[in-house]
Design a protein around this motif. Structure first.
Motif, PDB file in Angstrom:
ATOM      1  N   TYR A  25       0.866  -1.132   0.031  1.00 59.05           N
ATOM      2  CA  TYR A  25      -0.024   0.009   0.080  1.00 59.05           C
ATOM      3  C   TYR A  25       0.979   1.188   0.092  1.00 59.05           C
ATOM      4  CZ  TYR A  25      -3.151   3.573   1.749  1.00 59.05           C
ATOM      5  OH  TYR A  25      -3.849   4.515   2.005  1.00 59.05           O
ATOM      6  N   GLN A  26       0.590   2.299  -1.087  1.00 62.06           N
ATOM      7  CA  GLN A  26       1.482   3.428  -1.205  1.00 62.06           C
ATOM      8  C   GLN A  26       0.474   4.704  -0.743  1.00 62.06           C
ATOM      9  OE1 GLN A  26       4.461   3.565  -4.146  1.00 62.06           O
ATOM     10  NE2 GLN A  26       3.820   1.505  -4.576  1.00 62.06           N
ATOM     11  N   GLU A  27       1.003   5.554   0.010  1.00 59.82           N
ATOM     12  CA  GLU A  27       0.419   6.736   0.647  1.00 59.82           C
ATOM     13  C   GLU A  27       1.254   7.982   0.340  1.00 59.82           C
ATOM     14  OE1 GLU A  27      -2.597   6.539   3.434  1.00 59.82           O
ATOM     15  OE2 GLU A  27      -1.553   8.269   4.078  1.00 59.82           O
ATOM     16  N   GLN A  28       0.979   9.145  -0.229  1.00 60.86           N
ATOM     17  CA  GLN A  28       2.080  10.183  -0.118  1.00 60.86           C
ATOM     18  C   GLN A  28       1.294  11.523  -0.309  1.00 60.86           C
ATOM     19  OE1 GLN A  28       4.933   9.500  -3.142  1.00 60.86           O
ATOM     20  NE2 GLN A  28       5.143  11.808  -3.485  1.00 60.86           N
ATOM     21  N   GLN A  29       2.071  12.616   0.392  1.00 59.86           N
ATOM     22  CA  GLN A  29       1.162  14.086   0.336  1.00 59.86           C
ATOM     23  C   GLN A  29       1.770  14.598  -0.974  1.00 59.86           C
ATOM     24  OE1 GLN A  29       2.666  15.712   4.114  1.00 59.86           O
ATOM     25  NE2 GLN A  29       1.430  14.598   5.528  1.00 59.86           N
ATOM     26  N   PHE A  30       0.949  15.478  -1.300  1.00 57.51           N
ATOM     27  CA  PHE A  30       1.263  16.243  -2.494  1.00 57.51           C
ATOM     28  C   PHE A  30       0.902  17.432  -2.043  1.00 57.51           C
ATOM     29  CE2 PHE A  30       0.848  12.010  -4.357  1.00 57.51           C
ATOM     30  CZ  PHE A  30       1.579  12.031  -5.108  1.00 57.51           C
ATOM     31  N   GLY A 174      -0.837   8.233 -11.969  1.00 55.23           N
ATOM     32  CA  GLY A 174      -1.095   6.982 -11.174  1.00 55.23           C
ATOM     33  C   GLY A 174      -1.474   6.865  -9.618  1.00 55.23           C
ATOM     34  N   TRP A 175      -1.596   8.372  -9.326  1.00 56.65           N
ATOM     35  CA  TRP A 175      -2.293   8.568  -8.086  1.00 56.65           C
ATOM     36  C   TRP A 175      -3.562   9.122  -7.965  1.00 56.65           C
ATOM     37  CZ3 TRP A 175       0.842   7.531  -3.752  1.00 56.65           C
ATOM     38  CH2 TRP A 175       2.212   7.252  -4.012  1.00 56.65           C
ATOM     39  N   LYS A 176      -4.222   8.687  -6.737  1.00 54.56           N
ATOM     40  CA  LYS A 176      -5.636   8.981  -6.782  1.00 54.56           C
ATOM     41  C   LYS A 176      -5.846   9.908  -5.299  1.00 54.56           C
ATOM     42  CE  LYS A 176     -10.162   6.743  -6.565  1.00 54.56           C
ATOM     43  NZ  LYS A 176     -10.932   5.622  -6.798  1.00 54.56           N
ATOM     44  N   PRO A 177      -6.619  10.851  -5.265  1.00 50.97           N
ATOM     45  CA  PRO A 177      -6.823  11.568  -4.074  1.00 50.97           C
ATOM     46  C   PRO A 177      -7.509  10.820  -2.913  1.00 50.97           C
ATOM     47  CG  PRO A 177      -8.377  12.506  -5.803  1.00 50.97           C
ATOM     48  CD  PRO A 177      -7.464  11.480  -6.558  1.00 50.97           C
ATOM     49  N   LYS A 178      -7.201  10.624  -1.736  1.00 46.75           N
ATOM     50  CA  LYS A 178      -7.631  10.219  -0.674  1.00 46.75           C
ATOM     51  C   LYS A 178      -8.346  11.108   0.333  1.00 46.75           C
ATOM     52  CE  LYS A 178      -6.711   7.077   3.453  1.00 46.75           C
ATOM     53  NZ  LYS A 178      -6.401   7.998   4.522  1.00 46.75           N
ATOM     54  N   ASP A 179      -7.648  11.813   0.595  1.00 44.96           N
ATOM     55  CA  ASP A 179      -8.000  13.073   1.707  1.00 44.96           C
ATOM     56  C   ASP A 179      -7.451  14.439   1.250  1.00 44.96           C
ATOM     57  OD1 ASP A 179      -9.415  11.537   3.702  1.00 44.96           O
ATOM     58  OD2 ASP A 179      -7.516  10.661   4.288  1.00 44.96           O
ATOM     59  N   VAL A 180      -8.142  15.389   1.417  1.00 42.29           N
ATOM     60  CA  VAL A 180      -7.647  16.712   1.248  1.00 42.29           C
ATOM     61  C   VAL A 180      -7.724  17.512   2.474  1.00 42.29           C
ATOM     62  CG1 VAL A 180      -8.187  18.958  -0.081  1.00 42.29           C
ATOM     63  CG2 VAL A 180      -8.572  16.620  -1.166  1.00 42.29           C
ATOM     64  N   PHE A 181      -6.670  18.460   2.460  1.00 40.97           N
ATOM     65  CA  PHE A 181      -6.600  19.163   3.787  1.00 40.97           C
ATOM     66  C   PHE A 181      -6.113  20.881   3.109  1.00 40.97           C
ATOM     67  CE2 PHE A 181      -5.747  15.263   5.593  1.00 40.97           C
ATOM     68  CZ  PHE A 181      -6.289  15.550   6.575  1.00 40.97           C
ATOM     69  N   ALA A 214      -3.833  33.577  -2.556  1.00 44.80           N
ATOM     70  CA  ALA A 214      -2.527  33.632  -2.910  1.00 44.80           C
ATOM     71  C   ALA A 214      -1.846  32.950  -1.680  1.00 44.80           C
ATOM     72  CB  ALA A 214      -2.207  35.043  -3.025  1.00 44.80           C
ATOM     73  N   THR A 215      -2.389  32.931  -0.646  1.00 41.89           N
ATOM     74  CA  THR A 215      -1.850  32.320   0.523  1.00 41.89           C
ATOM     75  C   THR A 215      -2.005  30.836   0.960  1.00 41.89           C
ATOM     76  OG1 THR A 215      -3.209  33.417   2.014  1.00 41.89           O
ATOM     77  CG2 THR A 215      -1.214  34.709   1.707  1.00 41.89           C
ATOM     78  N   THR A 216      -3.183  30.391   0.137  1.00 40.53           N
ATOM     79  CA  THR A 216      -3.856  29.150   0.563  1.00 40.53           C
ATOM     80  C   THR A 216      -2.979  27.861   0.193  1.00 40.53           C
ATOM     81  OG1 THR A 216      -6.001  29.844  -0.013  1.00 40.53           O
ATOM     82  CG2 THR A 216      -5.824  27.671   0.039  1.00 40.53           C
ATOM     83  N   GLN A 217      -2.761  27.068   1.198  1.00 38.16           N
ATOM     84  CA  GLN A 217      -1.872  25.885   1.152  1.00 38.16           C
ATOM     85  C   GLN A 217      -2.875  24.537   1.121  1.00 38.16           C
ATOM     86  OE1 GLN A 217       1.150  25.847   3.985  1.00 38.16           O
ATOM     87  NE2 GLN A 217       2.569  26.674   2.720  1.00 38.16           N
ATOM     88  N   THR A 218      -2.834  23.858   0.026  1.00 35.18           N
ATOM     89  CA  THR A 218      -3.375  22.644  -0.098  1.00 35.18           C
ATOM     90  C   THR A 218      -2.659  21.150  -0.008  1.00 35.18           C
ATOM     91  OG1 THR A 218      -5.191  23.891  -1.301  1.00 35.18           O
ATOM     92  CG2 THR A 218      -5.287  21.286  -1.573  1.00 35.18           C
ATOM     93  N   CYS A 219      -2.951  20.384   0.568  1.00 32.70           N
ATOM     94  CA  CYS A 219      -2.293  19.199   0.952  1.00 32.70           C
ATOM     95  C   CYS A 219      -3.262  17.877   0.458  1.00 32.70           C
ATOM     96  CB  CYS A 219      -1.750  18.862   2.096  1.00 32.70           C
ATOM     97  SG  CYS A 219      -0.885  17.259   2.523  1.00 32.70           S
ATOM     98  N   VAL A 220      -2.904  17.068  -0.609  1.00 32.58           N
ATOM     99  CA  VAL A 220      -3.810  16.035  -0.840  1.00 32.58           C
ATOM    100  C   VAL A 220      -2.970  14.824  -0.704  1.00 32.58           C
ATOM    101  CG1 VAL A 220      -4.941  14.940  -2.859  1.00 32.58           C
ATOM    102  CG2 VAL A 220      -4.825  17.451  -2.965  1.00 32.58           C
ATOM    103  N   ILE A 221      -3.772  14.024   0.118  1.00 31.66           N
ATOM    104  CA  ILE A 221      -3.212  12.724   0.506  1.00 31.66           C
ATOM    105  C   ILE A 221      -3.388  11.695  -0.830  1.00 31.66           C
ATOM    106  CG2 ILE A 221      -3.092  10.656   2.091  1.00 31.66           C
ATOM    107  CD1 ILE A 221      -1.938  13.504   3.259  1.00 31.66           C
ATOM    108  N   GLY A 222      -2.463  11.240  -1.353  1.00 27.48           N
ATOM    109  CA  GLY A 222      -2.680  10.266  -2.790  1.00 27.48           C
ATOM    110  C   GLY A 222      -2.377   8.882  -2.132  1.00 27.48           C
TER     111      GLY A 222
END
Length: 225
Positions: A25-30, A174-181, A214-222
């Motif tokens: 199982y592979q999970e990564q932050q983008f 090859g990556w699919k979003p799981k959670d979004v912050f 302009a200052t928003t940071q989005t993290c997608v757990i893929g």
């Protein structure tokens, strides 16, 4: 009374080989954030370079581009882009010398004049959509002035990828979003909530319900699709 428990020994090499064969199982932050460095000018003009001898200063936490001996002064910086991808360049015109014009440009070099906005003559919020022609695109904020004391002032400059209508956060193939912050807060998926997930036949991407600032940071757990 003493109790002895016997367990078979674990062969770590065999265990690792088994996991490798299963794929695992592979999970990564983008991370997705404004491609522009210092687009809000909160403390200084870091990240921006003066062109045409422009004088660059802060004016109430905005960037003031002022005439200094050469016509049409500007500020610019290079940002990383993907060739063929479409982006939206958003910005605010805070003020400018009465009777003068300005324009904002996204070009392949620091002196390019296209693509650019139409000549602007009033304060307000504007945007420019462009398709990247190089891996580095130069954002240029230009005051079309020709006399001492004349200027234009800019703020909230941002560049995000777009599908032509909305901002999108595209995951690597090859990556699919799981959670979004967003700014550390977990977002809710769904068209009536914070974001939707779209698959275009090649890649997955997240489409925020509200365009990031302009200052928003989005993290997608893929996860591997």
């Amino acid at each position: 009374m003493t109790v002895y428990i016997e367990k078979p020994s674990v062969n770590l090499r065999e265990e690792l080989a088994s996991l490798r064969n299963q794929g695992g199982y592979q999970e990564q932050q983008f991370w997705f954030e404004n491609a522009v460095t210092n687009g809000t000018f909160d403390t200084d003009t870091t990240g921006w370079t003066a062109g045409n001898s422009a004088t660059l200063t802060l004016s109430t936490n905005a960037l003031k581009v002022e005439y200094n001996a050469v016509d049409n002064p500007f500020a610019y910086q290079g940002i990383t882009t993907v060739i063929g991808a479409t982006y939206i360049l958003s910005f605010e015109v805070v003020g400018l010398t009465a009777g003068e014009d300005l324009r904002v440009i996204a070009g392949v070099n620091a002196v390019d004049i296209a693509p650019s906005t139409a000549l602007l003559t009033a304060a307000g919020n504007y945007s420019l959509t462009f398709t990247a022609a190089a891996t580095t695109t130069y954002v240029k904020l230009q005051a079309l002035v020709n006399a001492a004391g004349e200027f234009a002032t800019f703020d909230n400059v941002s560049v995000f990828e777009t599908d032509g209508t909305d901002v999108v956060h595209r995951l690597p193939k090859g990556w699919k979003p799981k959670d979004v912050f967003e700014d550390g807060l977990l977002q809710r998926e769904g068209s009536a909530n914070d974001y939707t997930v779209v698959y275009d036949g090649f890649d997955y991407y997240v489409k925020p319900a509200v365009a990031p600032s302009a200052t928003t940071q989005t993290c997608v757990i893929g996860v591997k699709a």
